[in-house]
Design a protein around this motif. Structure first.
Motif: not given
Length: 118
Positions: A27-31, A60-62, A75-83, A90-99
């Motif tokens: 908890t309190g991991d700041f995203g 993505v905001n987190q 920054a990376m966002l990894v999920t077992n689902q999709y976005l 938003l991820a694309k525009r902000t450079g967040v790598e998505v798996w």
């Protein structure tokens, strides 16, 4: 598999690829769920989402916030689902790598020890 198990499996998979990672507090991991360095030496924050539905903009905001908070290079966002479409944009525009599911499955498959190595 719990969310924590998902984070541990992701950490294991990435460490087999040469990443140096640690788990943040629950908890309190700041995203960020994982923080460390990739094989290129970049400081990376990772938000892991083991969900039953698509990940929205909040996910993505987190990780965007975590990148700023931890002063990370990537920054990376990894999920077992999709976005959702908005989250993907938003991820694309902000450079967040998505798996998402497909990429995650490929990474896991590529890093499972072969039976001949046992």
């Amino acid at each position: 598999m719990s969310g924590e198990d998902f984070e541990d499996a992701l950490k294991y998979t990435l460490q087999r690829k040469g990443w140096k990672l640690s788990t943040t507090k629950k908890t309190g991991d700041f995203g960020a769920d994982l923080i460390g360095h990739d094989p290129k030496g970049r400081k990376v924050v990772i938000q892991a989402k083991r969900w039953n539905s698509k990940v929205g903009v909040d996910g993505v905001n987190q990780v965007i916030a975590a990148k700023a908070y931890y002063r990370a290079d990537h920054a990376m966002l990894v999920t077992n689902q999709y976005l959702t479409n908005a989250a993907f944009e938003l991820a694309k525009r902000t450079g967040v790598e998505v798996w998402s599911r497909k990429r995650l499955n490929a990474e896991i498959e590529a890093n499972i020890p072969s039976k001949s190595n046992k």
